[in-house]
Scaffold this motif. Sequence first.
Motif, PDB file in Angstrom:
ATOM      1  N   ILE A  29      67.816  53.848  52.343  1.00 15.80           N
ATOM      2  CA  ILE A  29      67.041  54.423  53.444  1.00 15.80           C
ATOM      3  C   ILE A  29      65.551  54.186  53.230  1.00 15.80           C
ATOM      4  O   ILE A  29      64.832  53.826  54.159  1.00 15.80           O
ATOM      5  CB  ILE A  29      67.356  55.924  53.603  1.00 15.80           C
ATOM      6  CG1 ILE A  29      68.777  56.088  54.153  1.00 15.80           C
ATOM      7  CG2 ILE A  29      66.342  56.609  54.518  1.00 15.80           C
ATOM      8  CD1 ILE A  29      69.286  57.503  54.176  1.00 15.80           C
ATOM      9  N   MET A  30      65.086  54.351  52.011  1.00 16.27           N
ATOM     10  CA  MET A  30      63.668  54.115  51.718  1.00 16.27           C
ATOM     11  C   MET A  30      63.294  52.656  51.974  1.00 16.27           C
ATOM     12  O   MET A  30      62.251  52.366  52.565  1.00 16.27           O
ATOM     13  CB  MET A  30      63.344  54.505  50.272  1.00 16.27           C
ATOM     14  CG  MET A  30      63.482  55.983  49.982  1.00 16.27           C
ATOM     15  SD  MET A  30      62.482  57.036  51.044  1.00 16.27           S
ATOM     16  CE  MET A  30      60.851  56.488  50.641  1.00 16.27           C
ATOM     17  N   ALA A  31      64.135  51.724  51.554  1.00 15.74           N
ATOM     18  CA  ALA A  31      63.864  50.306  51.772  1.00 15.74           C
ATOM     19  C   ALA A  31      63.868  49.971  53.266  1.00 15.74           C
ATOM     20  O   ALA A  31      63.025  49.200  53.741  1.00 15.74           O
ATOM     21  CB  ALA A  31      64.893  49.451  51.032  1.00 15.74           C
ATOM     22  N   LEU A  32      64.797  50.561  54.008  1.00 11.79           N
ATOM     23  CA  LEU A  32      64.846  50.328  55.455  1.00 11.79           C
ATOM     24  C   LEU A  32      63.605  50.887  56.142  1.00 11.79           C
ATOM     25  O   LEU A  32      63.043  50.254  57.038  1.00 11.79           O
ATOM     26  CB  LEU A  32      66.113  50.949  56.049  1.00 11.79           C
ATOM     27  CG  LEU A  32      67.421  50.224  55.770  1.00 11.79           C
ATOM     28  CD1 LEU A  32      68.617  51.098  56.118  1.00 11.79           C
ATOM     29  CD2 LEU A  32      67.469  48.906  56.525  1.00 11.79           C
ATOM     30  N   GLN A  33      63.171  52.076  55.738  1.00 12.12           N
ATOM     31  CA  GLN A  33      61.975  52.663  56.326  1.00 12.12           C
ATOM     32  C   GLN A  33      60.741  51.821  56.017  1.00 12.12           C
ATOM     33  O   GLN A  33      59.897  51.607  56.898  1.00 12.12           O
ATOM     34  CB  GLN A  33      61.771  54.091  55.825  1.00 12.12           C
ATOM     35  CG  GLN A  33      62.783  55.055  56.387  1.00 12.12           C
ATOM     36  CD  GLN A  33      62.668  56.444  55.798  1.00 12.12           C
ATOM     37  OE1 GLN A  33      62.200  56.646  54.684  1.00 12.12           O
ATOM     38  NE2 GLN A  33      63.105  57.431  56.557  1.00 12.12           N
ATOM     39  N   GLU A  72      66.271  49.625  62.552  1.00 10.16           N
ATOM     40  CA  GLU A  72      66.304  50.973  63.119  1.00 10.16           C
ATOM     41  C   GLU A  72      67.737  51.452  63.345  1.00 10.16           C
ATOM     42  O   GLU A  72      68.045  52.626  63.134  1.00 10.16           O
ATOM     43  CB  GLU A  72      65.504  51.017  64.413  1.00 10.16           C
ATOM     44  CG  GLU A  72      64.011  50.909  64.168  1.00 10.16           C
ATOM     45  CD  GLU A  72      63.197  50.810  65.439  1.00 10.16           C
ATOM     46  OE1 GLU A  72      63.769  50.456  66.510  1.00 10.16           O
ATOM     47  OE2 GLU A  72      61.985  51.069  65.366  1.00 10.16           O
ATOM     48  N   ASN A  73      68.636  50.559  63.752  1.00  6.24           N
ATOM     49  CA  ASN A  73      70.049  50.933  63.936  1.00  6.24           C
ATOM     50  C   ASN A  73      70.696  51.306  62.600  1.00  6.24           C
ATOM     51  O   ASN A  73      71.471  52.259  62.526  1.00  6.24           O
ATOM     52  CB  ASN A  73      70.829  49.803  64.598  1.00  6.24           C
ATOM     53  CG  ASN A  73      70.500  49.656  66.064  1.00  6.24           C
ATOM     54  OD1 ASN A  73      70.006  50.579  66.703  1.00  6.24           O
ATOM     55  ND2 ASN A  73      70.754  48.485  66.602  1.00  6.24           N
ATOM     56  N   ALA A  74      70.381  50.557  61.555  1.00  3.21           N
ATOM     57  CA  ALA A  74      70.917  50.878  60.223  1.00  3.21           C
ATOM     58  C   ALA A  74      70.408  52.241  59.765  1.00  3.21           C
ATOM     59  O   ALA A  74      71.168  53.039  59.199  1.00  3.21           O
ATOM     60  CB  ALA A  74      70.535  49.792  59.224  1.00  3.21           C
TER      61      ALA A  74
END
Length: 72
Positions: free
Chosen positions: A42-46, A12-14
């Motif tokens: 961003i897609m991978a983090l989400q 979430e911080n990234a």
Amino acid sequence: MIEIENNLEAVENALWLLKRGPTGLQRPQRGKRGNHPSTPIIMALQNRAAILRRSADVIPQGENWRAVHDPG
């Protein structure tokens, strides 16, 4: 690295840094994001955040977690 991250807060911080952080880290404005290198990150983090949230809701981390959920 994103696929193996298990700390939801770190993910979430990234995401926050890439979406709302300092000017040098923020993704471009709408209409200019399509081919930007931050878009797949961003897609991978989400996706990883969604998996971690879902896992946290489904599998409780307690004393019996290993006995019930660990195949090894």
